[in-house]
Scaffold this active site. Structure first.
Site, short mmCIF file in Angstrom:
data_model
loop_
_atom_site.label_atom_id
_atom_site.label_comp_id
_atom_site.label_asym_id
_atom_site.label_seq_id
_atom_site.Cartn_x
_atom_site.Cartn_y
_atom_site.Cartn_z
N ASP A 16 35.27 20.26 36.17
CA ASP A 16 34.02 19.81 36.80
C ASP A 16 34.28 19.10 38.13
O ASP A 16 33.63 19.42 39.13
CB ASP A 16 33.25 18.88 35.86
CG ASP A 16 32.61 19.64 34.71
OD1 ASP A 16 32.46 20.87 34.82
OD2 ASP A 16 32.27 19.01 33.70
N ARG A 97 34.67 2.14 34.00
CA ARG A 97 33.68 2.66 34.96
C ARG A 97 33.36 1.70 36.10
O ARG A 97 33.30 2.12 37.26
CB ARG A 97 32.42 3.09 34.23
CG ARG A 97 32.65 4.13 33.14
CD ARG A 97 33.66 5.18 33.53
NE ARG A 97 33.82 6.21 32.51
CZ ARG A 97 34.90 6.95 32.37
NH1 ARG A 97 35.93 6.78 33.19
NH2 ARG A 97 34.99 7.87 31.44
N ASP A 126 28.10 7.47 31.31
CA ASP A 126 28.89 7.19 32.51
C ASP A 126 28.10 7.34 33.80
O ASP A 126 28.33 6.61 34.76
CB ASP A 126 30.14 8.07 32.54
CG ASP A 126 31.20 7.60 31.56
OD1 ASP A 126 31.17 6.41 31.19
OD2 ASP A 126 32.05 8.41 31.15
N SER A 177 36.08 16.76 23.85
CA SER A 177 36.00 16.04 25.13
C SER A 177 36.74 14.72 24.95
O SER A 177 36.38 13.93 24.07
CB SER A 177 34.54 15.80 25.51
OG SER A 177 34.46 15.00 26.67
#
Length: 400
Positions: A16, A97, A126, A177
């Protein structure tokens, strides 16, 4: 779609974020894409990732070693607050994050970019953490999220990348994931989407199966100074190394696996698996040391603050006024949280079996039931009468 001229993209080297580079340039008319990969102890070899960004069309590929800041400025303040989202998840992924957002903003300002970008989809937490953190740090920066808008399936995304020279993943893609950093791993998707399905042993990397753990317990002493872990087994140790060593020690005994249904901020329930050996042990040890060194009213009041603090981190509000205000409260409580905790690691458990501190509020000659007892037992009767008076009056009034 000309939204900006120069963009700093949070980059992991995956499909991605790699496809984001040509997509931003071709579809949105971005002239220059600078990538930023943060080393948070995920164990990846970052030089190939840096090279891949250049090959995918980035004008510059930045790699930042942020492990030290990650532990000292994010993990340890969260530890001081005993953060457990929904009383279970110690926020190992969420804590990364706000740091990545800070690095993006700093890079954008350094390189004169007018936007930053990330590869988050529209279903996860996120995207909120990035967007809100960036807005708090520099509200003038645009935030671009191509994967939230491009509407391509994974197969279409891979095919799009191949058109621009980005190779498709060679090995068979894992159905899971996975996100990893120094604090732990999060695993979701694939067979785990069925809440009834037991996780296969293959998903775990940091923690051993109970059947494979040692048959003898191991004792670990963790030293704290003002709520911060500073020593392991009696030896002073730097923050990053402490996490690395404790991950290995606790993981070897199968400590730190979490399997939970989690309430995402966007309203979706998600089945999540976490491996957090060191962080799990540290929170249990730190909370126990607080029980020795904090007064009852502070301890009880702090529990509510901890829950709010955990929600703020999970919901992307690290750089918020309420978080800053709670920081001040938590730091004040940590002034006396200094001492040593002994932990027994055995068969998936981390049991606290000893604690000591020069700041201890535990008074042996008041607590003992032996001959050394100094507590005035006669004082209890008058205390109980006054304490129970409202209840007694209420009961008498109810009886007429």
């Amino acid at each position: 779609m000309g939204r900006a001229n120069k963009v700093v993209l949070a980059y992991s080297g995956g499909v991605d974020t790699s496809v984001c580079i040509p997509y931003l340039k071709q579809e949105w008319g971005i002239q220059e894409v600078i990538t930023l990969a943060a080393d948070l102890g995920q164990g990846d070899e970052l030089e190939p990732i840096r090279q891949k960004a250049i090959q995918s069309g980035a004008s510059q590929s930045l790699v930042v070693d942020a492990k030290d800041s990650f532990v000292k400025d994010y993990a340890f303040p969260a530890l001081q607050a005993n953060t457990l989202y929904e009383n279970r998840y110690p926020l190992s992924t969420a804590l990364a994050r706000p740091l990545i957002a800070k690095l993006l903003v700093e890079a954008a300002e350094q390189y004169g970019a007018d936007a930053v970008a990330h590869g988050c989809t529209g279903k996860g937490n996120d995207q909120v953490r990035f967007d809100v953190s960036i807005a708090a740090l520099n509200p003038n920066l645009k935030v671009l999220a191509p994967a939230r808008e491009w509407g391509m399936s994974r197969e279409e995304t891979i095919a799009y990348g191949e058109r621009f020279g980005i190779p498709a993943p060679v090995k068979k893609k894992s159905p899971y994931s996975i996100d990893r950093n120094l604090l732990g791993r999060s695993i979701e998707a694939g067979p785990l989407e069925d809440p009834w399905t037991e996780p296969l042993e293959e998903i775990y990397v940091m923690t051993k199966a109970i059947a494979d753990t040692p048959d003898e317990p191991e004792y670990v002493e963790i030293g704290f100074e003002k709520g911060i872990p500073t020593s392991l087994k009696g030896e002073a140790i730097a923050p990053v190394q402490l996490l690395q060593q404790l991950n290995q020690l606790a993981g070897n005994h199968g400590v730190g696996r979490i399997d939970m249904l989690e309430n995402r901020l966007v309203g979706i329930k998600s089945r999540e698996i976490y491996e957090v050996p060191a962080l799990w042990v540290l929170i249990q040890a730190h909370r126990d040391l607080e029980s020795l060194t904090l007064t009852a009213d502070v301890t009880h009041y702090k529990r509510g603050i901890e829950e709010t603090f955990s929600q703020l981190i999970y919901n992307g509000l690290w750089y918020s006024p309420l978080k800053a205000a709670l920081d001040a409260f938590i730091q004040q409580t940590q002034e006396r949280v200094t001492g040593t905790v002994r932990v027994k690691l055995f068969k998936g458990n981390a049991a606290i079996v000893g604690r000591r501190s020069d700041k201890s509020l535990y008074t042996p000659d008041l607590a003992t039931y032996g001959a050394d007892d100094k507590f005035d037992h006669q004082a209890a009767e008058g205390f109980i009468y006054v304490w129970g008076l409202p209840t007694r009056i209420w009961s008498q009034q109810g009886r007429g």
